[in-house]
Every structure is written in C-alpha cells, then in structure tokens.
Scaffold this motif. Structure first.
Motif, mmCIF file in Angstrom:
data_model
loop_
_atom_site.group_PDB
_atom_site.id
_atom_site.type_symbol
_atom_site.label_atom_id
_atom_site.label_comp_id
_atom_site.label_asym_id
_atom_site.label_seq_id
_atom_site.Cartn_x
_atom_site.Cartn_y
_atom_site.Cartn_z
ATOM 1 N N GLY A 85 0.681 -1.123 0.096
ATOM 2 C CA GLY A 85 -0.010 -0.062 -0.180
ATOM 3 C C GLY A 85 0.833 1.304 0.097
ATOM 4 O O GLY A 85 0.332 2.184 -0.587
ATOM 5 N N GLU A 86 2.118 1.265 0.496
ATOM 6 C CA GLU A 86 2.938 2.572 0.818
ATOM 7 C C GLU A 86 3.375 2.899 -0.828
ATOM 8 O O GLU A 86 3.546 4.093 -0.984
ATOM 9 C CB GLU A 86 3.865 2.291 1.924
ATOM 10 C CG GLU A 86 3.286 2.334 3.333
ATOM 11 C CD GLU A 86 4.361 2.615 4.325
ATOM 12 O OE1 GLU A 86 5.531 2.722 3.949
ATOM 13 O OE2 GLU A 86 3.821 2.634 5.548
ATOM 14 N N PHE A 87 4.001 1.938 -1.285
ATOM 15 C CA PHE A 87 4.714 2.137 -2.532
ATOM 16 C C PHE A 87 3.452 2.828 -3.560
ATOM 17 O O PHE A 87 3.793 3.609 -4.324
ATOM 18 C CB PHE A 87 5.058 0.681 -3.399
ATOM 19 C CG PHE A 87 5.341 1.038 -4.866
ATOM 20 C CD1 PHE A 87 6.295 1.882 -5.295
ATOM 21 C CD2 PHE A 87 4.518 0.273 -5.359
ATOM 22 C CE1 PHE A 87 6.598 1.881 -6.755
ATOM 23 C CE2 PHE A 87 4.717 0.186 -7.102
ATOM 24 C CZ PHE A 87 6.024 1.341 -7.525
ATOM 25 N N GLU A 88 2.375 2.063 -3.616
ATOM 26 C CA GLU A 88 1.133 2.590 -4.425
ATOM 27 C C GLU A 88 0.856 4.000 -4.005
ATOM 28 O O GLU A 88 0.630 4.751 -5.029
ATOM 29 C CB GLU A 88 -0.038 1.574 -4.388
ATOM 30 C CG GLU A 88 0.339 0.112 -5.087
ATOM 31 C CD GLU A 88 1.119 -0.663 -4.203
ATOM 32 O OE1 GLU A 88 1.515 -2.038 -4.678
ATOM 33 O OE2 GLU A 88 1.522 -0.316 -3.047
ATOM 34 N N THR A 89 0.646 4.490 -2.865
ATOM 35 C CA THR A 89 0.539 5.591 -2.443
ATOM 36 C C THR A 89 1.467 6.623 -2.899
ATOM 37 O O THR A 89 1.166 7.692 -3.620
ATOM 38 C CB THR A 89 0.328 5.913 -1.064
ATOM 39 O OG1 THR A 89 -0.788 4.846 -0.540
ATOM 40 C CG2 THR A 89 -0.267 7.080 -0.591
ATOM 41 N N GLY A 90 2.561 6.371 -2.942
ATOM 42 C CA GLY A 90 3.590 7.260 -3.513
ATOM 43 C C GLY A 90 3.744 7.441 -5.017
ATOM 44 O O GLY A 90 4.046 8.525 -5.555
ATOM 45 N N TYR A 91 3.406 6.139 -5.569
ATOM 46 C CA TYR A 91 3.776 6.387 -6.979
ATOM 47 C C TYR A 91 2.349 6.637 -7.769
ATOM 48 O O TYR A 91 2.450 7.142 -8.952
ATOM 49 C CB TYR A 91 3.911 4.739 -7.496
ATOM 50 C CG TYR A 91 4.063 4.474 -9.136
ATOM 51 C CD1 TYR A 91 5.370 5.029 -9.676
ATOM 52 C CD2 TYR A 91 3.154 3.845 -9.663
ATOM 53 C CE1 TYR A 91 5.598 4.904 -10.986
ATOM 54 C CE2 TYR A 91 3.394 3.697 -11.208
ATOM 55 C CZ TYR A 91 4.650 4.122 -11.785
ATOM 56 O OH TYR A 91 4.657 4.110 -13.197
ATOM 57 N N GLU A 92 1.375 6.668 -7.281
ATOM 58 C CA GLU A 92 -0.030 7.289 -8.070
ATOM 59 C C GLU A 92 0.300 8.677 -8.144
ATOM 60 O O GLU A 92 1.058 9.434 -7.712
ATOM 61 C CB GLU A 92 -1.085 6.923 -6.971
ATOM 62 C CG GLU A 92 -1.658 5.427 -6.926
ATOM 63 C CD GLU A 92 -2.854 5.232 -6.014
ATOM 64 O OE1 GLU A 92 -3.284 6.226 -5.341
ATOM 65 O OE2 GLU A 92 -2.957 4.100 -5.558
ATOM 66 N N ARG A 93 -0.674 9.013 -9.102
ATOM 67 C CA ARG A 93 -0.490 10.457 -9.543
ATOM 68 C C ARG A 93 -1.045 11.355 -8.356
ATOM 69 O O ARG A 93 -1.927 11.189 -7.501
ATOM 70 C CB ARG A 93 -1.649 10.715 -10.610
ATOM 71 C CG ARG A 93 -1.855 12.135 -11.403
ATOM 72 C CD ARG A 93 -2.731 12.191 -12.265
ATOM 73 N NE ARG A 93 -2.127 11.295 -13.680
ATOM 74 C CZ ARG A 93 -1.318 11.964 -14.218
ATOM 75 N NH1 ARG A 93 -1.100 13.085 -14.243
ATOM 76 N NH2 ARG A 93 -1.040 10.976 -15.524
ATOM 77 N N GLY A 94 -0.181 12.352 -8.281
ATOM 78 C CA GLY A 94 -0.122 13.158 -6.932
ATOM 79 C C GLY A 94 0.554 12.621 -5.824
ATOM 80 O O GLY A 94 1.038 13.429 -4.877
ATOM 81 N N GLY A 95 1.398 11.487 -6.130
ATOM 82 C CA GLY A 95 2.420 10.994 -5.020
ATOM 83 C C GLY A 95 3.659 11.651 -5.174
ATOM 84 O O GLY A 95 4.015 12.190 -6.355
ATOM 85 N N GLN A 96 4.492 11.825 -4.047
ATOM 86 C CA GLN A 96 5.794 12.641 -4.394
ATOM 87 C C GLN A 96 7.010 11.742 -4.979
ATOM 88 O O GLN A 96 7.838 12.402 -5.348
ATOM 89 C CB GLN A 96 6.244 13.094 -2.872
ATOM 90 C CG GLN A 96 5.286 13.991 -2.352
ATOM 91 C CD GLN A 96 4.903 14.990 -3.100
ATOM 92 O OE1 GLN A 96 3.750 15.045 -3.442
ATOM 93 N NE2 GLN A 96 5.708 15.872 -3.733
#
Length: 566
Positions: free
Chosen positions: A215-226
């Motif tokens: 879940g953490e990789f996906e959050t950062g990689y999605e559009r808007g992630g840093q």
C-alpha cells in the motif's frame, strides 16, 4: 616580436615606443652577456627562479619572483628561490584530493524511510556512537514511536521528531575508503517540496527511497504522489545518477519477497525512462532495510535474502561516476545560507572554480567586493576548496544583512589587470614571448568575469501539468526555482513552439500551449537574479516553475537579457 606586442596590447600593457628606442649594438651586447650567464645559471631568468624546461609554474610564483628581482642582472650570489609555501600547498592539495567528494540527496514519498536510511548510514560508518543511539531509542519509546529512533539522527528539531516528518533539508557527513559523502535528507511531504528542491539542486547523486510495504509504494507512485514529482524534479535539477533503494523489505507484508521487488522495479522503469533517465547506465535498483541496516554497508546474508546477488548500498555509491569538474574555471558558488560568526559567514556548494584563503571575490548581484578570511569544509578549516565541495566561507567587506539566499559568490571581472599581475604578465611574456588565455591554457581561469545579473531571460520549457482549465500564455505567473533562488516570475512572451517529433521550432506563431508542449519563451522577474545559460553552466541554468504547490514546468535558460535591453 609581433606576438609579444599583440599580447601586451591585449593586456593594455604596451610599452611606450620612446622607451624602446635603444642602440642595436648595445642590445646585442646585453643579449650575448645574458646568454653566457644563462649557460652558467640555467634555472634563473632575470633574477627569478624558473622550473625545469624554462616555464614558470604559476602566476603566484611569477609575482613572488618579480618582487625579488635583483637590481643588477649580473649579480647572482643571492638567487631567488621558489616561494617556500609551494611545497606546503602541494601537500595540502594532495591531502584534499585524496578522497573525492560527492553530495547524495535522499528523495522519495513521505514515510518511505529516508531519514531512517540516512541515520543508519551514519551509525554504520561510525559517525554516531552507541550511547547516542540508546538515547534516541529511549526518546522514541517515550513517544510511542519505537521505530523512529534512527530517523532522530537526521531529524534534529523537535517539530520533526513529534510529527515524524522531515521539514528542512538535513545535512550530515560520512566517509568510505575512497569517497567523502555529504548526505542531504530531503523532506518527502508535498508541503515542503521547495525545501526538497533546495536539497536536490546541491546533489551529485540521488537515492530514491521506495517503501516495499503493501500500500505504501502504491500511494507514493500514484498520480499526486511524491515519488513521481521527486524523480522529475531530481532529473531537472541535474541529478543524473539515481540509486533506487526498495526499503522496508523486512516488513511482515513483504518478508524479502522477490516478487514484490520485481513488481516495484517493473513499474518504476518505464516512468524513469519517461523522466529522461537512461535506466541501463544511470539507474540501479537494490533491496534494503533501513531500520535494521540490511544490505547497506555489507551485502545481505543469503539466509535472509537468498535471491539477491548484487552489491550493497555503500558499494554502489563508491562506484558511481559523475562528470569531472573544473577547479580552474570561473568561481560560482550560490549562497544558500548566511550568519554572523566573527564576521559574515556564507554557506553553499562550489559549482565551478576554487576558493582559497585571501581571495578577492564579488558577491553578486549587489557587486560587493569581499575578501576570504577563512574557509571551512565538513567542519574542518582548510586553505583551499574545489568544485563540488559544500563550504562555509568567512568574508570581510560585507554585512550579513546585505546578503540574501540566491546571491552568488563569484570571480572578479578581469582581476588580471591588478598591478602585480601586470608585472607578472610582462615577465611571462619576456620568457615565453606570448601568453595564451585560450581554452586549455593554465592561465585560462584568469580571464574570467562575474556571473550575470538579469531580470529577464529566454528559456526552453517543458510543460508538465497545468492546473485545472489553465492555459500557458503571455501573462502566466508562477514561482521560479533556480539553484538557491526562489522568485516570482511572469511569462512575458511565447517565442516559439518546438515540434516534439523533429525537435525543431514550428513556423506557426504560438499564442498559448497546453500540457506536454515544449516552448521557448521570455521570462521576467521583479528583482535581479544571478543565473547562467544552460550551455555555459548547467548547474546555474536549469529551473522549475511551480504554482499553488504543484510543479507545472521544467526548463533551461537559453539566453540572458542584460538589464535595460528591450
């Protein structure tokens, strides 16, 4: 003889014709006597010591020799020796150059573990002792944040420790057998991207920290992630080498799974390519655990991760190759901070040239003449520092209040026209016949000028992502980030649109552009700023445009428009 006169004219040192009117026979006799004397004293020319081969080693040696020339050319009892400090300077330079120096910025999404990785590196390299670690462990446990204790090494202020989020760019030093490193721990939260830009603009290598936790990789990689924005900014800011560390591989949701590592790698590679990275040459992936220190200083044991056969993080950092720097180039040091300490002290990274104690320099754009009183590198006092070094410079001739972040410590224009230098050049010309200031010459660095100060410049921009329903046209306003400068700017005029297929300008006049376009435009700022064209100084000619917390465009300076031009 024509070459000598031409060189003298170029320097503004052509002698008076009347002074040169001598009897030819007298000149011939003088030359014959000097030739006989030179056969007996081959290493002396007009009383000044010259290195083997008849060449003067440095301008400093020439100047020193000129001050000690004997009044009677026939008296050689007291030959002038080379300056005593030459051997000391050579030893000092050898000591400074024993290890190369690199700046490493840690970037990535918030909570990926950047500060923890930085803290673990400092602990493993012996920069932090066990007692300090025990203190941080107790402090973190008291706050019910047991896993944060390593991050406390990098996150030093209370706000960062309470929130668990890096705000300012943390800075620390460590060494391996071949390299001295400066760690720049960039904040990951989107609210502090301007601080991340400041850190990345000083870096030679980027370490992109990605969390393998579910879940953490996906959050950062999605559009808007840093993760995405940090990669794009790093490339724009000149970080050409990237080490992608997949962190938290020891987490209970991962357990050093090769499938999870391969999944992250397969998703990141296309994005890195689209951001401009050559994945085969400039990018390397490796699994680590920042919390327990696995695969950081030493390779991970097969009993823990049987499928990994690659290097550890220290090995990768030691073998990274960065472009060579020119220590004899014009001095350029963007100022990132200043304070008072027995005088005015400025901090920054030397992007080009070198600084020595006693140098006379300029602070631009206010054109303040200053002198270097002291020089500090990695908390140590040094006499000289070259390009790539992060330094603190104590200056005289300027007050702290007269310096702002984004000002640049620069070479003085035509410093070669000082009186001592004139004597030195006359002497060099008398020995060599001419002095070459061209590219590759040992005297090239003397023909320098300070950095330009402009309020308007031309640039090539790549539009990334405009805000909702926005178009990019004349009158568009944004915040400009270029080296350590943060300044509001306005697009004055769109000059050309670049065809993305042919990379050539389109003939059609451009009035506005949208996302993905490449355009040449004219940009204006309210205050004078110190920048260079990308072709001359890439480090001082690349920039980003941001609006309302988002990076809308990246670009490079293509032309400077001096103040007062239209």
């Amino acid at each position: 003889m024509d070459d000598i006169q031409a060189s003298l004219r170029e320097l503004g040192l052509e002698p008076n014709a009347k002074e040169n009117e001598h009897d030819d026979s007298e000149n011939f006799e003088e030359l014959r006597e000097k030739d006989e004397e030179l056969e007996q004293h081959p290493n002396v020319v007009d009383g000044a010591h010259v290195a083997d081969g008849g060449h003067v080693d440095t301008v400093e040696n020439v100047q020193s020799g000129m001050h000690n020339v004997e009044p009677e050319p026939n008296e050689y009892e007291n030959e002038v020796a080379a300056p005593e400090n030459v051997e000391e300077e050579e030893e000092e330079e050898k000591e400074v150059n024993t290890k190369r120096h690199l700046n490493v910025v840690f970037i990535g999404h918030v909570d990926a573990g950047k500060s923890t990785c930085g803290g673990q590196i400092l602990f493993l390299s012996g920069m932090v002792d066990d007692r300090t670690i025990q203190k941080y462990e107790k402090e973190a446990k008291d706050k019910s944040r047991e896993s944060w204790y390593m991050a406390y090494i990098m996150d030093t202020n209370e706000e960062e420790r309470i929130k668990g989020k890096t705000v300012e760019v943390g800075r620390a030093h460590f060494e391996t057998e071949t390299t001295r490193f400066t760690i720049l721990d960039a904040p990951g939260h989107k609210s502090y991207v301007p601080n991340m830009i400041s850190g990345a603009s000083q870096a030679d290598i980027g370490v992109l920290v990605i969390s393998a936790r579910k879940g953490e990789f996906e959050t950062g990689y999605e559009r808007g992630g840093q993760t995405r924005e940090h990669v794009q900014l790093a490339k724009t800011l000149g970080v050409t080498k990237l080490v992608v560390v997949v962190n938290k591989m020891d987490d209970s949701t991962v357990k050093w799974s090769k499938d999870r590592f391969d999944e992250i790698e397969s998703k990141m590679i296309p994005f890195l390519r689209s951001s401009g990275y050559n994945v085969k040459k400039d990018v390397q992936f490796l699994p680590i655990s920042g919390l327990v220190g696995s695969n950081i200083k030493t390779r991970i044991e097969k009993s823990v991760c049987g499928w990994w056969n690659g290097p550890c993080l220290f090995e990768v950092l030691d073998t990274v190759e960065v472009p060579p720097r020119d220590p004899k180039g014009p001095l350029r040091m963007p100022i990132i901070d200043k304070f008072k300490d027995m005088g005015t002290v400025v901090m920054g990274k030397i992007e080009s040239g070198s600084i020595r104690e006693g140098d006379s320099l300029l602070v631009m754009p206010n054109k303040a003449s200053v002198k270097v009183l002291g020089l500090y590198c990695d908390e140590n006092k040094v006499r000289r520092a070259g390009p790539g070094e992060n330094v603190r410079v104590r200056l005289s001739g300027i007050e702290e209040d007269d310096i702002l972040g984004g000002f640049v410590l620069s070479s003085i224009y035509n410093s070669c026209f000082e009186p001592d230098f004139k004597q030195g050049m006359l002497f060099l010309i008398s020995v060599h016949g001419t002095v070459n200031f061209g590219t590759g010459s040992p005297y090239e660095h003397l023909k320098t000028k300070p950095i330009s100060a402009v309020s308007e410049f031309d640039a090539q921009l790549q539009i990334l992502e405009l805000l909702d329903n926005a178009i990019f046209t004349a009158g568009y306003k944004a915040v400009l980030h270029i080296h350590s400068i943060v300044e509001e700017c306005e697009i004055v005029e769109l000059l050309q649109q670049i065809d993305p297929k042919t990379k050539k300008p389109m003939k059609k006049k451009v009035l506005f552009v949208k996302n993905g376009a490449v355009v040449v435009c004219r940009i204006q700022v309210n205050n004078l700023i110190c920048i260079e064209t990308f072709s001359d100084f890439p480090q001082l000619g690349r920039f980003t445009l941001r609006s309302e917390g988002k990076t809308v465009a990246v670009g490079k300076v293509t032309g400077l428009r001096p103040s007062g031009t239209t």
